[in-house]
Write a protein that holds these residues in place. Structure first.
Motif, PDB file in Angstrom:
ATOM      1  N   ASN A 264      33.103  42.905  27.430  1.00 24.25           N
ATOM      2  CA  ASN A 264      34.233  43.170  26.538  1.00 24.25           C
ATOM      3  C   ASN A 264      35.500  42.584  27.145  1.00 24.25           C
ATOM      4  O   ASN A 264      35.917  42.974  28.242  1.00 24.25           O
ATOM      5  N   ILE A 265      36.161  41.664  26.438  1.00 27.03           N
ATOM      6  CA  ILE A 265      37.344  40.982  26.974  1.00 27.03           C
ATOM      7  C   ILE A 265      38.481  41.965  27.251  1.00 27.03           C
ATOM      8  O   ILE A 265      39.236  41.789  28.212  1.00 27.03           O
ATOM      9  N   SER A 266      38.612  43.018  26.460  1.00 27.17           N
ATOM     10  CA  SER A 266      39.672  44.004  26.689  1.00 27.17           C
ATOM     11  C   SER A 266      39.434  44.765  27.988  1.00 27.17           C
ATOM     12  O   SER A 266      40.362  45.006  28.769  1.00 27.17           O
ATOM     13  N   GLU A 267      38.173  45.146  28.225  1.00 27.78           N
ATOM     14  CA  GLU A 267      37.846  45.826  29.475  1.00 27.78           C
ATOM     15  C   GLU A 267      37.974  44.875  30.668  1.00 27.78           C
ATOM     16  O   GLU A 267      38.427  45.269  31.750  1.00 27.78           O
ATOM     17  N   LEU A 268      37.611  43.601  30.468  1.00 28.90           N
ATOM     18  CA  LEU A 268      37.785  42.610  31.530  1.00 28.90           C
ATOM     19  C   LEU A 268      39.250  42.437  31.885  1.00 28.90           C
ATOM     20  O   LEU A 268      39.603  42.229  33.048  1.00 28.90           O
ATOM     21  N   THR A 269      40.132  42.498  30.867  1.00 28.95           N
ATOM     22  CA  THR A 269      41.572  42.412  31.129  1.00 28.95           C
ATOM     23  C   THR A 269      42.016  43.561  32.026  1.00 28.95           C
ATOM     24  O   THR A 269      42.794  43.373  32.960  1.00 28.95           O
ATOM     25  N   ARG A 270      41.500  44.760  31.749  1.00 26.58           N
ATOM     26  CA  ARG A 270      41.856  45.910  32.599  1.00 26.58           C
ATOM     27  C   ARG A 270      41.315  45.739  34.023  1.00 26.58           C
ATOM     28  O   ARG A 270      42.035  45.959  34.996  1.00 26.58           O
ATOM     29  N   LEU A 271      40.053  45.337  34.127  1.00 22.69           N
ATOM     30  CA  LEU A 271      39.434  45.216  35.448  1.00 22.69           C
ATOM     31  C   LEU A 271      40.078  44.102  36.266  1.00 22.69           C
ATOM     32  O   LEU A 271      40.314  44.262  37.468  1.00 22.69           O
ATOM     33  N   SER A 272      40.370  42.958  35.631  1.00 22.11           N
ATOM     34  CA  SER A 272      41.020  41.874  36.373  1.00 22.11           C
ATOM     35  C   SER A 272      42.451  42.255  36.734  1.00 22.11           C
ATOM     36  O   SER A 272      42.962  41.855  37.787  1.00 22.11           O
ATOM     37  N   GLY A 273      43.114  43.060  35.877  1.00 22.46           N
ATOM     38  CA  GLY A 273      44.451  43.552  36.216  1.00 22.46           C
ATOM     39  C   GLY A 273      44.421  44.477  37.420  1.00 22.46           C
ATOM     40  O   GLY A 273      45.287  44.409  38.299  1.00 22.46           O
ATOM     41  N   ILE A 274      43.392  45.347  37.482  1.00 21.49           N
ATOM     42  CA  ILE A 274      43.236  46.218  38.651  1.00 21.49           C
ATOM     43  C   ILE A 274      42.974  45.386  39.899  1.00 21.49           C
ATOM     44  O   ILE A 274      43.566  45.615  40.967  1.00 21.49           O
ATOM     45  N   LEU A 275      42.070  44.410  39.777  1.00 17.47           N
ATOM     46  CA  LEU A 275      41.754  43.530  40.905  1.00 17.47           C
ATOM     47  C   LEU A 275      42.997  42.827  41.426  1.00 17.47           C
ATOM     48  O   LEU A 275      43.322  42.893  42.618  1.00 17.47           O
ATOM     49  N   ARG A 276      43.720  42.155  40.530  1.00 17.86           N
ATOM     50  CA  ARG A 276      44.908  41.415  40.961  1.00 17.86           C
ATOM     51  C   ARG A 276      46.028  42.355  41.398  1.00 17.86           C
ATOM     52  O   ARG A 276      46.799  42.037  42.303  1.00 17.86           O
ATOM     53  N   GLY A 277      46.120  43.515  40.763  1.00 19.44           N
ATOM     54  CA  GLY A 277      47.152  44.471  41.164  1.00 19.44           C
ATOM     55  C   GLY A 277      46.957  44.954  42.586  1.00 19.44           C
ATOM     56  O   GLY A 277      47.908  44.997  43.382  1.00 19.44           O
ATOM     57  N   GLN A 278      45.736  45.310  42.933  1.00 18.24           N
ATOM     58  CA  GLN A 278      45.465  45.778  44.287  1.00 18.24           C
ATOM     59  C   GLN A 278      45.626  44.647  45.308  1.00 18.24           C
ATOM     60  O   GLN A 278      46.124  44.861  46.412  1.00 18.24           O
ATOM     61  N   GLU A 279      45.194  43.428  44.934  1.00 21.88           N
ATOM     62  CA  GLU A 279      45.426  42.281  45.820  1.00 21.88           C
ATOM     63  C   GLU A 279      46.925  42.082  46.050  1.00 21.88           C
ATOM     64  O   GLU A 279      47.359  41.754  47.165  1.00 21.88           O
TER      65      GLU A 279
ATOM     66  N   GLY B  66      43.209  36.060  34.671  1.00 20.17           N
ATOM     67  CA  GLY B  66      41.893  36.477  35.116  1.00 20.17           C
ATOM     68  C   GLY B  66      40.980  36.812  33.948  1.00 20.17           C
ATOM     69  O   GLY B  66      39.794  36.462  33.942  1.00 20.17           O
ATOM     70  N   ALA B  67      41.531  37.486  32.927  1.00 17.00           N
ATOM     71  CA  ALA B  67      40.732  37.835  31.753  1.00 17.00           C
ATOM     72  C   ALA B  67      40.257  36.590  31.014  1.00 17.00           C
ATOM     73  O   ALA B  67      39.111  36.516  30.558  1.00 17.00           O
ATOM     74  N   VAL B  68      41.126  35.598  30.879  1.00 12.60           N
ATOM     75  CA  VAL B  68      40.749  34.354  30.192  1.00 12.60           C
ATOM     76  C   VAL B  68      39.696  33.604  31.000  1.00 12.60           C
ATOM     77  O   VAL B  68      38.695  33.114  30.458  1.00 12.60           O
ATOM     78  N   ALA B  69      39.896  33.502  32.303  1.00  8.85           N
ATOM     79  CA  ALA B  69      39.004  32.709  33.149  1.00  8.85           C
ATOM     80  C   ALA B  69      37.589  33.264  33.179  1.00  8.85           C
ATOM     81  O   ALA B  69      36.621  32.501  33.211  1.00  8.85           O
TER      82      ALA B  69
END
Length: 479
Positions: free
Chosen positions: A373-388, A132-135
């Motif tokens: 910020n790609i690092s913050e995007l990694t966290r946010l996409s991880g939260i998104l996918r984690g909750q999904e 998700g972070a890369v995309a």
């Protein structure tokens, strides 16, 4: 005196192209095609191609429970070991899961299905945290919708090709009735999924990515792993993220579709659905991505229109699904593709997937416009996918039981979608995309340079002088 050999232009060209956003979109797309894409192909058969959905649903519940945890902790890990290594670890567990399904299909083995589920859960969590972070983080902001679409075309290509394989192996007249797919199907999937890990090694680190507009991927990592976890905790407590939790859950909660297929369709009808159903998903992705990259509308307006688009299609899909499900509850069918009522039931699944894909594209675009910020995007996409993932774990667990007419899972899905609508709109209403925020800031800086805005750092005496001067100018202008 000897001179060093001139570098090979072809090799230099490959190195330059390898680090472009397009190249990295292809890499992430291919890994998505081979690993979760083919996993989805098996899932699209309903119950992973098994005759009964209950063991596979229990295994999938285990997959997504572990995956949810790894999606969250995978973000700090990805920021420490790098996205390419995280993607590699995220690809290795999928063949183990497919091997478990093969052993169960051919020999009746159950324990390997559960072992494969654990391996797949660990890998999938890391995969989604990095993918998700890369995309959404590697492409230029103006092209995010386009690259999201490329990524999703590849990932949907997995179910498409996998569905074609399944259909080719399970299309004879003996597959008209309800049952399970042939074991040869899984051997093909295992072989293809083993290729995903080597492909993942081709991903470029974010600092080497070459964007077409010359901009760099913003990287602001924490100094330690502990700092990464503190940053993750801060992100989890953000008001906008808390408001998005219901839609994160609602996006992929509908896992009843697999039960729906196994209840009401024969083997080859399920194989056809698994293949042809992907065209609706691709169409949905294409349409919503075109909207999200429509340059004549500002980013905020695109997100608002996209929200309305997603809501309308969910209302259509779930209204139609309820009507057909009540009809099947009264008189349960077992359709082959030759039967008259096949298309009616097929469109329930098409509309569910169409609406869900529109929501997923839109959600990723929304999250991508919360930070650059790609690092913050990694966290946010991880939260998104984690909750999904947590939602899918609960949903698969809910569908291990044979509910009368599927009313319980359908009701839970409908209520969850309804409850998610208003909090999501609050986030959309208050959103300030990074590009628009920068434009506003640059405009204010330009005005300050011209003496049109009071600079915020002036002390009280300077502000008073500025106000007097400004009043004098306005008085002269009035005269």
């Amino acid at each position: 005196m000897s001179t060093a050999p001139a570098p090979d232009p072809a090799r230099r060209g490959w190195r330059a192209w390898r680090h472009t956003t397009l190249s990295n979109a292809v890499v992430i797309g291919l890994v998505g095609f081979l690993a979760p894409g083919l996993w989805n192909a098996m899932s699209n058969l309903g119950a992973g191609g098994a005759q009964e959905p209950y063991l596979v649903n229990a295994a999938n519940s285990l997959v997504f429970g572990i995956m949810g945890v790894l999606c969250l902790v995978g973000a700090p890990l990805a920021n420490r070991i790098g996205l390419p290594r995280t993607l590699l670890l995220g690809a290795v567990g999928y063949p183990v899961y497919s091997a478990g399904l093969y052993a169960n299909n051919r020999f009746g083995n159950e324990w390997l299905v559960l072992v494969g589920a654990v391996a797949c859960g660990f890998s999938a969590g890391l995969f989604w945290a990095s993918e998700g972070a890369v995309a959404i983080g590697y492409p230029e902001p103006a092209k995010r919708g386009r690259y999201l679409n490329i990524w999703l075309w590849f990932r949907t290509g997995g179910p498409l090709v996998g569905g074609a394989i399944v259909l080719g192996l399970n299309h004879d007249a003996g597959s008209k009735a309800k049952g399970k797919v042939g074991y040869q199907t899984y051997l093909v999937f295992i072989a293809l999924q083993c290729v995903a890990a080597p492909v993942a090694l081709l991903l470029s680190p974010p600092e080497k990515v070459r964007r077409a507009d010359g901009s760099k991927v913003v990287i602001k990592t924490e100094a330690s792993l502990g700092g990464e976890f503190r940053a993750l905790w801060t992100a989890c407590r953000r008001r906008d993220i808390l408001l998005l939790l219901p839609v994160f859950w609602a996006a992929y909660f509908n896992q009843y579709s697999g039960n729906f297929q196994s209840y009401y369709f024969g083997v080859r009808a399920r194989a056809l659905i698994g293949f042809a159903g992907n065209f609706g998903t691709l169409l949905s992705s294409q349409l919503v991505s075109a909207l999200l990259d429509y340059k004549r509308l500002p980013v905020k307006r695109r997100i608002e229109v996209g929200f309305c688009w997603v809501v309308v299609w969910h209302v259509i899909a779930w209204t139609y699904g309820w009507v057909v499900q009540e009809k099947y509850t009264r008189n349960p069918p077992a359709y082959d593709w030759e039967d008259k009522g096949f298309v009616e039931g097929f469109f329930v699944l098409i509309l569910w997937d169409f609406a869900r894909q529109a929501l997923q594209n839109w959600l990723y675009y929304l999250v991508a416009n919360k930070t650059d910020n790609i690092s913050e995007l990694t966290r946010l996409s991880g939260i998104l996918r984690g909750q999904e993932s947590f939602a899918q774990a609960v949903s698969f667990g809910l569908n291990t039981k044979k509910w009368v007419g599927g009313r319980v899972p359908l009701a839970v899905n409908t209520i969850l979608l309804f409850l998610a609508a208003f909090p999501t709109w609050l986030v959309v209403r208050d959103l300030v995309p990074p590009e628009e925020d920068k434009n506003t800031a640059s405009d204010e800086e330009g005005q300050a340079e011209e003496g049109l805005v009071v600079p915020q750092h002036l002390d009280s005496s300077e502000k008073q002088k500025f106000t007097i001067a400004k009043t004098g100018v306005e008085a002269d202008a009035a005269v």
